[in-house]
Write a protein that holds these residues in place. Structure first.
Motif, mmCIF file in Angstrom:
data_model
loop_
_atom_site.group_PDB
_atom_site.id
_atom_site.type_symbol
_atom_site.label_atom_id
_atom_site.label_comp_id
_atom_site.label_asym_id
_atom_site.label_seq_id
_atom_site.Cartn_x
_atom_site.Cartn_y
_atom_site.Cartn_z
ATOM 1 N N ARG A 1128 -10.231 -13.690 3.821
ATOM 2 C CA ARG A 1128 -8.990 -12.949 4.005
ATOM 3 C C ARG A 1128 -9.248 -11.505 3.244
ATOM 4 N N VAL A 1129 -10.395 -11.525 2.129
ATOM 5 C CA VAL A 1129 -10.923 -10.108 1.657
ATOM 6 C C VAL A 1129 -11.539 -9.467 2.657
ATOM 7 N N TRP A 1130 -12.102 -10.264 3.737
ATOM 8 C CA TRP A 1130 -12.646 -9.556 4.823
ATOM 9 C C TRP A 1130 -11.568 -8.740 5.768
ATOM 10 N N THR A 1131 -10.290 -9.231 5.990
ATOM 11 C CA THR A 1131 -9.469 -8.514 6.548
ATOM 12 C C THR A 1131 -8.979 -7.340 5.827
ATOM 13 N N VAL A 1132 -8.916 -7.470 4.526
ATOM 14 C CA VAL A 1132 -8.500 -6.176 3.954
ATOM 15 C C VAL A 1132 -9.513 -5.205 4.065
ATOM 16 N N VAL A 1187 -2.553 -10.285 -3.114
ATOM 17 C CA VAL A 1187 -1.520 -9.594 -2.608
ATOM 18 C C VAL A 1187 -2.048 -8.630 -1.542
ATOM 19 N N LEU A 1188 -3.062 -8.047 -1.601
ATOM 20 C CA LEU A 1188 -3.293 -6.886 -0.786
ATOM 21 C C LEU A 1188 -3.699 -7.815 0.759
ATOM 22 N N THR A 1189 -4.285 -8.874 0.475
ATOM 23 C CA THR A 1189 -4.536 -9.798 1.804
ATOM 24 C C THR A 1189 -3.015 -10.176 2.485
ATOM 25 N N LEU A 1190 -1.843 -10.221 1.632
ATOM 26 C CA LEU A 1190 -0.860 -10.517 2.145
ATOM 27 C C LEU A 1190 -0.027 -9.198 2.780
ATOM 28 N N VAL A 1191 -0.437 -8.184 2.246
ATOM 29 C CA VAL A 1191 0.158 -6.882 2.961
ATOM 30 C C VAL A 1191 -0.696 -6.828 4.301
ATOM 31 N N THR A 1199 -3.139 0.908 8.151
ATOM 32 C CA THR A 1199 -4.342 1.062 7.410
ATOM 33 C C THR A 1199 -4.149 1.171 6.038
ATOM 34 N N LEU A 1200 -5.017 0.844 5.102
ATOM 35 C CA LEU A 1200 -4.734 0.832 3.892
ATOM 36 C C LEU A 1200 -5.249 2.075 3.057
ATOM 37 N N GLY A 1201 -5.974 3.064 3.905
ATOM 38 C CA GLY A 1201 -6.529 4.323 3.569
ATOM 39 C C GLY A 1201 -7.915 4.154 2.934
ATOM 40 N N GLY A 1202 -8.073 5.034 2.025
ATOM 41 C CA GLY A 1202 -9.618 5.064 1.630
ATOM 42 C C GLY A 1202 -10.098 3.849 0.566
ATOM 43 N N ILE A 1203 -10.878 3.949 -0.412
ATOM 44 C CA ILE A 1203 -11.273 3.009 -1.339
ATOM 45 C C ILE A 1203 -10.222 2.689 -2.045
ATOM 46 N N ILE A 1204 -9.942 1.378 -2.403
ATOM 47 C CA ILE A 1204 -8.992 0.883 -3.356
ATOM 48 C C ILE A 1204 -9.633 0.351 -4.440
ATOM 49 N N GLY A 1268 7.877 -16.308 -9.682
ATOM 50 C CA GLY A 1268 8.959 -16.136 -10.487
ATOM 51 C C GLY A 1268 9.041 -14.440 -10.384
ATOM 52 N N SER A 1269 10.343 -14.033 -11.014
ATOM 53 C CA SER A 1269 10.698 -12.502 -11.126
ATOM 54 C C SER A 1269 9.962 -11.877 -12.328
ATOM 55 N N TYR A 1270 9.232 -12.719 -13.141
ATOM 56 C CA TYR A 1270 8.546 -11.930 -14.061
ATOM 57 C C TYR A 1270 7.152 -12.304 -13.939
ATOM 58 N N GLY A 1271 6.951 -13.087 -12.698
ATOM 59 C CA GLY A 1271 5.658 -13.515 -12.479
ATOM 60 C C GLY A 1271 4.338 -12.470 -12.073
ATOM 61 N N THR A 1272 3.360 -12.825 -12.394
ATOM 62 C CA THR A 1272 2.127 -11.851 -12.241
ATOM 63 C C THR A 1272 2.391 -11.308 -10.687
ATOM 64 N N MET A 1273 2.484 -12.104 -9.655
ATOM 65 C CA MET A 1273 2.642 -11.671 -8.276
ATOM 66 C C MET A 1273 3.564 -10.673 -8.073
ATOM 67 N N THR A 1274 4.748 -10.761 -8.688
ATOM 68 C CA THR A 1274 5.696 -9.812 -8.664
ATOM 69 C C THR A 1274 5.230 -8.308 -8.887
ATOM 70 N N TYR A 1275 4.520 -8.195 -10.141
ATOM 71 C CA TYR A 1275 4.266 -7.225 -10.768
ATOM 72 C C TYR A 1275 2.889 -6.513 -9.995
ATOM 73 N N MET A 1276 2.235 -7.517 -9.553
ATOM 74 C CA MET A 1276 1.272 -7.021 -8.531
ATOM 75 C C MET A 1276 1.633 -6.328 -7.144
ATOM 76 N N SER A 1277 2.673 -6.876 -6.575
ATOM 77 C CA SER A 1277 3.099 -6.470 -5.486
ATOM 78 C C SER A 1277 3.777 -4.910 -5.604
ATOM 79 N N ARG A 1278 4.482 -5.127 -6.835
ATOM 80 C CA ARG A 1278 5.050 -3.719 -7.343
ATOM 81 C C ARG A 1278 4.046 -2.563 -7.366
ATOM 82 N N ALA A 1279 3.077 -3.064 -8.198
ATOM 83 C CA ALA A 1279 1.904 -2.157 -8.345
ATOM 84 C C ALA A 1279 1.196 -1.796 -6.964
ATOM 85 N N VAL A 1280 0.868 -2.432 -6.203
ATOM 86 C CA VAL A 1280 0.341 -2.229 -4.765
ATOM 87 C C VAL A 1280 1.434 -1.292 -4.058
#
Length: 1298
Positions: A1128-1132, A1187-1191, A1199-1204, A1268-1280
């Motif tokens: 999945r990282v390969w697809t990112v 989270v990036l792979t889900l995107v 496309t996700l642009g330049g170097i992340i 969960g709403s205070y879960g790490t995935m939520t914050y990661m998605s917002r950060a992305v």
């Protein structure tokens, strides 16, 4: 003339085809087939496949034999097969020196050639001009040789040829750990000539080893001398590695159609029906096309984009070959045979129809199988747009004989001329059927009557070694020595088996030799030279593991038989340890850990066990096949005297056969003041010394003459005695280098003290470096004279203190510092000696092979004379001894000076006995002791595609990617840990446990690519400190003091992620218990309850807290990632220019050269992630990548642009988390979310967070659940969403991440 039956007419038609297409090309002189009309090279693999059709046809004729000429035709065809197989045999025998060399070096340049001249069978290209090392080709030859011999052909003519073929078996037996060039001769798919481990080679080797085992090469007319022997364990290792690799072919090829020959005809190498199914489905779904199957993904061979002017590919150009790889009709032929053997008529018909459509008709109407189909140059663009849409053209040879031959076999099967059993007379095809349950037979034998009586008290009745006669019981090393005689041949210059390894499958059989029967104890019971063997619980655990292994791996006739000898050394304070009694009771009950067992005596099991005849030990070459080889005879005679067989009759033979516990107990009673009576460095352990009892009364008052300074001159006469101990050359001038037996010594009134003092010191030397800093940091030894130290050493009874003193001596004086002559030794030689420490460490055990049964090395029967051991320091005036005493032979091996090393050895022995494991590990490290099977353990991990790193991250982590020899491995580990001997020792120990787990419970290692031993050690210490509520230093102290069994147990809990608690046992030892187990009483519980909290124990900390942090820490340390993470990282990576992790950038170009499922790609990502030193932080980075792979998977953006920069995402998520915490007044307001004032700012700047979170991320974020709403995935998605420019900031989007 009688009319021909229909079947006869049809067979004649096939005979004409075979003659015109195949036999017409066979060279009359050598019998080999040239590659084509213009290329006279003959490949082993292609030649063997070509002849299969001829062999099949000969068997079809044999059945109908209407008329005499049919018999003649049958014979002609058979002889063509024999001619070809012998032609290849001659070509290989011309390279017999290579076979001999390869057994040692396993180097690609020493391998047999892959192709020979078809004109004369000689080599056609140089050793380094071709990828010759192709284990699958030699294995295929052996497999078909075995099948043809079983069908009645006589291919091998002489016993010399038999020895050569036995050596070919050795050539392929370690296929599971030898990277080769594989079935397509290319190795790594970039074709730069890098060999790699190939599943198809390992599978073919496994098949060949099983087919060859116990096969008589002379067929029904042969005798014991023409039988081939294979050690079952080697075939099983190949199988285990094969199963761990499939459906992957190698590191660079995630899939390969060549695996069809491993899962089906001719190898039938896989026993697991589900795995066969999965592998076939993977090949069909990803490699099958209209014109056959592709060999592997991105195979550039013969494609229009390939540059024919060079052999290799540039890494970036591999992407161009995607979707235009050539398709090979050959694989349809394999699929037809595969389904014919499964008797699946519908699929056979389906593939036969497909194949017919793509075959080429010759002028006279014969159907030919072409080599491959490629996309024409002008249609490449269209094929890229819509794969599989364009018509292809034939490229390569037509007919392609390998495919043509398999096609004809398929036809003969389809038309009923052959039954599948005839193509597989050895019945390999039945391997995947379900087998009945194995019953493991266990025999326990007592070393002597005393132990037998002790067992009888517990209602366990066993025989002694003397009572099982005439069956002889020997340790596994005897069997391994006997096997070195297998395949020896003077005329051919072949030396027999090189590997010294005999596994549990080999020792679980009985062996007959002329009229004697041998039973062998398993190899793990031989491990007497390393400290883990002195932990009885661990040995029992290994035994249970081996019994469980036998249940799944045993496939020989008869039942497996495990023979164990209970010796004095196993006793604990003269009692049989409770754990052993419990295990024997379990064995008696008939089941242990779900395996059926039978406990009985050897004679009961004679009829039900597997028995192998060791007939190859006869001296056939000298013309006396019925007599034992003279070397074997002398070896056995000597060994029988020494080994534990006739122990009871030889009780007073001397040191070696003396009950060890007595010796050990006496040596550790009381102070180190006691002097040693025998310096047990040598392997004959004072053989001829007095019996144990007299020794206890010996007093030691008189120092030996060489301690008298005034006698110096008379000593130096002897200083040149040649058989000196290792330290002698340095000290020739000193009075110490004399063999002990120069001075007459009376056994009853001898002068022992100095010798003893010497060995005393040695004891000390071995102490671990850390201990010094730990226990005695306050004592400053530097200004104390060495002599005072040695006096202190003799006075203290505390082993830890002795350890410190010795450690200090090693640091300042070196291991070979001679402690006996202290009063007058010049300091100047010390430094020279120190350099020699390493050399002497190796040489000080003169003959490792024979010392193992005397493993109590230097703790010999020290007289326990508390009353009169006068503590003479080496500079006291000597007391004259006028007793002109007769000399005791017990001193024979005493010529050595007592160096610090000898003292260390003694300390090591004592620590082992008293189970002071921390001290044991340290002294073992300083003595340079090694784990017996270290190299084997590392190989076990590597061949299952797990890389290993040693050393503490991030700075001195060393990665092991290929099997290394023992010496280099130890050096590598030593370099990685510097002076920290204990951790270096612990690393070796953990590698052995990891290898045990990967053999028995491979599922623990799913989704882990690298095992970072240093990190695992850190996490083990962290876990202990969390559970025991103590600081890091105390925790690492506890960790190093865990017994080997508990260490393995803790490692298991960490690998499996199970919660555990620590209960303390007697003597301050800790015991690790799973939280579910009832053994933990609530009082002894020092730790946290179980994760589900059903019967929540009142724990010191609320166990909800810290749970996610702990999981992240464990997963990070074990490098565990979510399923399909790397692909999945390969697809990112495909959608952005690169991913930056801790300064390492993964470039987008990686997707050009590697496919998503390729192991090489996974290792690239892994290497970047391993730059992160903190495991919990690494785990958050993995979550951010997810989270990036889900995107990308939900195609939210083109496309996700330049170097992340992945860390930016994590830190952004942390900021968002803290903002939320401030809003809701969460836990983090106590640390990171505090309203900042000046002091706080300063603290953050200095790199310390209040809560101790790693990498400036709040501890509470690490401890949040992912969902969960205070879960790490939520914050990661917002950060992305915030950090990446490509995500639209406005408008509606469907949120797929829920």
């Amino acid at each position: 003339m009688r009319s021909r039956s229909n079947s006869g007419v049809r067979l004649d038609y096939y005979q004409r085809i075979v003659h015109r297409l195949i036999l017409a090309h066979q060279e009359p002189v050598t019998g080999l087939f040239p590659a084509s009309n213009v290329n006279s090279h003959a490949w082993i693999r292609d030649n063997v496949y070509c002849i299969l059709a001829v062999w099949g046809l000969s068997m079809a004729y044999k059945k109908i034999a209407d008329q005499d000429e049919d018999r003649a035709k049958c014979y002609e065809l058979e002889q063509s097969c024999v001619k070809l197989m012998r032609g290849l045999l001659m070509a290989m025998m011309n390279q017999k020196d290579k076979v001999e060399k390869f057994k040692m070096t396993q180097s690609p340049y020493d391998s047999l050639h892959a192709k020979y001249s078809s004109k004369n069978g000689l080599p056609v290209v140089g050793d380094n001009e071709w990828g010759h090392l192709q284990i699958d080709a030699v294995s295929l030859y052996l497999l078909i040789l075995a099948q043809m011999t079983a069908s009645g052909l006589q291919i091998v003519f002489s016993l010399d040829e038999v020895s050569f073929i036995q050596n070919l078996v050795f050539y392929i037996e370690s296929a599971y750990s030898i990277p080769d060039y594989g079935i397509w001769e290319r190795g790594d798919k970039t074709n730069h000539g890098e060999p790699e481990l190939n599943a198809s080679s390992i599978g073919m080797a496994k098949a060949a080893l099983e087919a060859m085992n116990e096969l008589d090469l002379f067929g029904a007319r042969g005798g014991p001398a023409s039988v081939i022997h294979v050690l079952a364990d080697e075939a099983h290792k190949c199988q285990a590695v094969l199963q761990s690799m499939l459906p992957r072919e190698s590191n660079s090829k995630e899939l390969d159609s060549g695996l069809l020959c491993v899962i089906g005809f001719p190898a039938f190498a896989v026993d697991d029906a589900q795995l066969i199914h999965n592998t076939k489905d993977a090949i069909l779904s990803r490699l099958q096309g209209k014109y056959g199957c592709k060999r592997f993904l991105r195979d550039g061979y013969r494609t229009p984009k390939e540059d024919p002017s060079r052999l290799y590919y540039e890494r970036w150009e591999l992407r161009m070959f995607e979707n235009i790889e050539c398709e090979w009709p050959l694989f349809y032929c394999y699929l037809i045979l595969f389904h014919a053997f499964q008797s699946d008529k519908r699929s056979v018909q389906e593939y036969a129809d497909r194949l017919e459509k793509i075959m080429v008709r010759s002028e006279d109407g014969i159907l030919l199988v072409p080599e491959s189909y490629a996309v024409p140059q002008d249609l490449v663009g269209f094929e890229y747009q819509k794969p599989g849409s364009q018509a292809r053209e034939v490229v390569g040879r037509c007919p392609f004989l390998w495919g043509q031959s398999l096609f004809i076999l398929g036809r003969l099967l389809q038309e009923g001329f052959l039954a599948v059993g005839e193509l597989d007379p050895l019945n390999r095809r039945l391997g995947a059927q379900k087998k009945p349950d194995v019953v493991v037979q266990v025999v326990i034998i007592a070393e002597d009557n005393e132990i037998r009586d002790k067992l009888a008290e517990h209602d366990l009745h066993v025989q002694t070694i003397a009572e099982v006669a005439p069956i002889e019981v020997q340790p596994a090393r005897v069997l391994s020595h006997l096997y070195t005689y297998l395949g020896r041949n003077r005329k051919l210059g072949l030396s027999g088996r090189k590997s010294r390894d005999v596994g549990i499958l080999s020792t679980s059989k009985l062996y007959s030799l002329k009229d004697r029967i041998f039973a062998f104890t398993p190899q793990f019971a031989d491990l007497s030279r390393f400290y883990i063997a002195s932990d009885n619980e661990l040995m029992i655990d290994i035994l249970k593991g081996e019994i469980n292994f036998l249940k799944s791996a045993w496939d020989l006739l008869g039942r497996p038989l495990v023979t164990l000898v209970l010796k004095r050394i196993h006793l604990d304070q003269d009692k049989i340890p409770l754990a052993m009694i419990q295990t024997m009771r379990k064995l008696k009950s008939g089941y242990i850990n779900g395996t059926r067992v039978m406990l009985g005596s050897l004679k009961d099991f004679l009829n039900t066990s597997a028995i192998t005849d060791l007939s190859f030990l006869g001296s056939t070459e000298d013309g006396y096949p019925d007599r034992l080889h003279p070397d074997v005879q002398t070896y056995l005679d000597e060994h029988l005297l020494r080994s534990f067989s006739n122990r009871s009759t030889m009780n007073l033979r001397g040191g070696q056969l003396r009950p060890r516990t007595l010796r050990r107990r006496m040596s550790c009673k009381g102070a180190i003041k006691k002097t040693r009576s025998i310096n047990v460095d040598s392997d004959n352990l004072g053989m001829e010394g007095p019996s144990p009892l007299t020794e206890r009364r010996l007093s030691s008052i008189v120092p030996p003459p060489w301690l008298q300074p005034n006698k110096q001159s008379h000593v130096s006469v002897f200083a040149t005695t040649p058989e000196e101990g290792p330290s002698s050359p340095r000290q020739l001038g000193h009075e110490l280098s004399v063999r002990e037996n120069i001075y007459p010594v009376d056994p009853h009134n001898s002068t022992r003290s100095a010798i003893d003092r010497r060995s005393e010191f040695v004891r000390q030397q071995e102490m671990p470096k850390i201990l010094i800093q730990r226990h005695r940091a306050d004592t400053n030894f530097a200004d104390t004279e060495v002599e005072e130290l040695i006096a202190m050493l003799r006075e203290t009874e505390n082993l830890e203190e002795q350890g410190d003193i010795l450690q200090y001596l090693v640091d300042t004086q070196g291991l070979d510092f001679n402690t006996a002559g202290l009063g007058f030794k010049n300091k100047s030689d010390d430094s020279a000696n120190a350099n020699n420490a390493a050399a002497a460490a190796l040489s000080s055990e003169p003959d490792n092979a024979n010392t193992s049964h005397t493993s109590g090395s230097s703790s010999s029967n020290s007289g326990s004379n508390h009353h009169n051991s006068s503590n003479i320091n080496s500079h006291n005036p000597p007391i004259e001894n006028n007793n002109d005493s007769s000399q005791s032979e017990g001193m024979l091996e005493e010529g050595r000076v007592v160096t610090v090393r000898d003292l260390l050895k003694g300390l090591y022995e004592k620590a082992c006995q008293q189970k002071l494991w921390g001290l044991v590990r340290h002294t073992a490290g300083m003595l340079g002791k090694r784990v017996e099977d270290l190299a084997k353990a590392v190989t076990d991990l590597l061949v299952r595609q797990k890389q290993v790193t040693v050393g503490m991250p991030p700075n001195n982590e060393h990665t092991i990617t290929a099997p290394l020899p023992e010496v280099e491995l130890r050096q590598l580990i030593h370099d990685a840990y510097g002076d920290d001997e204990s951790t270096a020792m612990l690393t070796q120990e953990l590698m052995v446990y990891l290898a045990m787990f990967i053999r028995t419970e491979p599922q623990l290692f799913h989704e882990m690519l690298r095992l970072r031993v240093g990190l695992i050690i850190q996490v083990m210490a962290k876990e202990l400190s969390r559970t025991l509520n103590c600081d890091g230093e105390a925790a690492s102290e506890h960790l190093l003091n865990l017994s080997p069994f508990e260490m393995k147990n803790l490692l298991y809990h960490i690998l499996s992620g199970k919660e555990f608690a620590v209960s303390s046992v007697a003597r301050g030892n800790l015991s690790i218990v799973s939280c579910k187990s009832s053994r933990v009483s609530k009082k002894s519980q020092i730790g946290l309850g179980d994760p589900e909290g059903e019967d929540a124990l009142i724990a010191t900390i609320d166990d909800r807290q810290g749970q996610w942090l702990r999981r992240r820490r464990l997963d990070g340390a074990l490098n565990r990632v979510p399923r399909d993470f790397y692909s999945r990282v390969w697809t990112v990576l495909e959608k952005c220019q690169g991913l930056a992790i801790e300064g390492r950038v993964l470039q987008q170009s990686l997707t050009q050269e590697m496919t998503p499922g390729e192991l090489k790609f996974a290792l690239e990502v892994e290497t970047a992630l391993n730059q992160i030193p903190q495991p919990e932080y690494r785990q958050l980075v993995v979550e951010a990548l997810m989270v990036l792979t889900l995107v990308t998977e939900h195609n939210m953006v083109p496309t996700l642009g330049g170097i992340i920069y992945v860390e930016h995402l994590v830190h952004k998520a942390n900021q968002l988390f803290l903002e939320d915490q401030r809003k809701v007044q969460g836990d983090a307001t106590l640390c990171c979310a505090k309203i900042k004032d000046g002091k706080e700012q300063q603290q953050a700047a200095s790199g310390m967070l209040l809560c101790g979170g790693a990498a400036y991320i709040c501890q509470h974020l690490y401890d949040s659940a992912p969902s969960g709403s205070y879960g790490t995935m939520t914050y990661m998605s917002r950060a992305v969403a915030l950090v990446l420019d490509c995500v639209p900031k406005h408008g509606e989007m469907e949120c797929a991440i829920s």
